[in-house]
Write an enzyme that holds these catalytic residues in place. Structure first.
Site, PDB file in Angstrom:
ATOM      1  N   ASP A   8       0.858  -1.177   0.000  1.00 53.97           N
ATOM      2  CA  ASP A   8       0.000   0.000   0.000  1.00 53.97           C
ATOM      3  C   ASP A   8       0.904   1.239   0.000  1.00 53.97           C
ATOM      4  O   ASP A   8       2.096   1.150   0.330  1.00 53.97           O
ATOM      5  CB  ASP A   8      -0.881  -0.036   1.253  1.00 53.97           C
ATOM      6  CG  ASP A   8      -1.708   1.220   1.422  1.00 53.97           C
ATOM      7  OD1 ASP A   8      -2.446   1.575   0.481  1.00 53.97           O
ATOM      8  OD2 ASP A   8      -1.599   1.854   2.486  1.00 53.97           O
ATOM      9  N   ASP A  10      -0.276   5.281   0.733  1.00 60.02           N
ATOM     10  CA  ASP A  10      -0.565   6.273   1.767  1.00 60.02           C
ATOM     11  C   ASP A  10      -0.657   5.630   3.148  1.00 60.02           C
ATOM     12  O   ASP A  10      -1.450   4.718   3.378  1.00 60.02           O
ATOM     13  CB  ASP A  10      -1.874   7.007   1.465  1.00 60.02           C
ATOM     14  CG  ASP A  10      -1.780   7.877   0.224  1.00 60.02           C
ATOM     15  OD1 ASP A  10      -0.679   7.959  -0.350  1.00 60.02           O
ATOM     16  OD2 ASP A  10      -2.799   8.467  -0.165  1.00 60.02           O
ATOM     17  N   ASP A 203      -2.018  -0.769   5.827  1.00 61.44           N
ATOM     18  CA  ASP A 203      -2.404  -0.180   7.113  1.00 61.44           C
ATOM     19  C   ASP A 203      -3.906  -0.001   7.294  1.00 61.44           C
ATOM     20  O   ASP A 203      -4.342   0.455   8.357  1.00 61.44           O
ATOM     21  CB  ASP A 203      -1.742   1.188   7.269  1.00 61.44           C
ATOM     22  CG  ASP A 203      -2.361   2.251   6.354  1.00 61.44           C
ATOM     23  OD1 ASP A 203      -2.623   1.919   5.167  1.00 61.44           O
ATOM     24  OD2 ASP A 203      -2.584   3.380   6.812  1.00 61.44           O
TER      25      ASP A 203
END
Length: 280
Positions: A8, A10, A203
């Site tokens: 991922d 951001d 996240d």
């Protein structure tokens, strides 16, 4: 053993506020030096990811774009077929048909001006233009309560549209996930000479499927959202799923270096125990 890393952006490889990856440079160097593919997997558009992928030095790797709704092939700067554009237009058209009680509760990029997108994302106007070149999905913010959200998602599903919460945005698409594209990429590589080990880092809730599909999963600490629930197999195989103490690229950097130390140490040990395998 061949490794492949899916990540991922951001809040994971990129800092949530500054979008910087500086703290992850040592681990990125490690990947490049060992010729390990790095697959960027984000809600960002192909137009956003293409220059970042080149800057990181992984233009030879495909990338997963718009939260898994699309794929940016290796070496391609932008994928913009008319079919892909129509998917975004279909999502926007569906939003205009929402029942009156649900109208206005979801506000997406298509509802904002460039300056409003800049304010929401923290991007400069040049990057906002790239973020607005959407082919597959519509990110936005939810302004209703949980009951209205369930009603909204049920209504969208009748149109074939799925909604997933990411680290920053609530994103609508026609259902493909990061995990779907992850499996496609592994199949396309066609590696047959050695075992393949996959590492995934993320996240947010929209990363869960990708994390659970990987051989090794890293849950990056996210101080800006709820802690991810225990993943499938996390209690049974704690060494296969780790949670970082640091957030963003700091946690990303430490996790990659730790995993690589373990994996290559074990691989070297196997080679020592079975020297014939070096020539297989």
């Amino acid at each position: 053993m061949r490794l492949i890393v899916f990540t991922d952006l951001d809040g994971s490889l990129l800092d949530h506020n500054s979008y910087s990856y500086d703290a992850a440079k040592p681990a990125l160097d490690l990947l490049r030096n060992r010729d390990v593919p790095l697959i960027l997997a984000s809600s960002k558009t192909a137009a956003e990811i293409a220059p970042l992928r080149a800057e990181l030095g992984f233009v030879h790797c495909p990338a997963i774009v718009e939260n898994g709704a699309g794929l940016l092939p290796a070496h391609m700067s932008l994928n913009a077929s008319s079919g892909e554009v129509s998917e975004y237009q279909r999502i926007r058209a569906a939003l205009k048909q929402l029942p009156s009680g649900l109208q206005g509760l979801f506000v997406g990029f298509g509802d904002w001006s460039d300056r409003e997108i800049a304010t929401q994302t923290g991007l400069d106007l040049k990057k906002v233009i790239l973020a607005s070149k959407r082919f597959y999905s519509e990110p936005g913010l939810w302004r209703g309560d949980d009951g209205q959200r369930q009603e909204f998602e049920t209504w969208l599903e009748k149109k074939g549209i799925k909604a997933r919460q990411g680290g920053r945005y609530y994103t609508l698409s026609f259902g493909a996930t990061k995990a779907d594209q992850m499996r496609n990429i592994i199949d396309d590589l066609g590696w047959r000479d050695r075992p393949v080990l996959t590492i995934a880092l993320g996240d947010a809730p929209n990363d869960i499927e990708m994390l659970e599909a990987a051989d090794r999963a890293v849950i990056i600490k996210n101080p800006h959202g709820p802690t991810l629930p225990a993943l499938s197999g996390e209690e049974a195989y704690p060494d296969h799923i780790i949670r970082t103490q640091k957030s963003g690229p700091q946690g990303w950097n430490e996790a990659i270096q730790k995993l690589f130390g373990q994996i290559y140490s074990n691989d070297a040990h196997r080679q020592t125990q079975n020297p014939k395998s070096q020539g297989d």
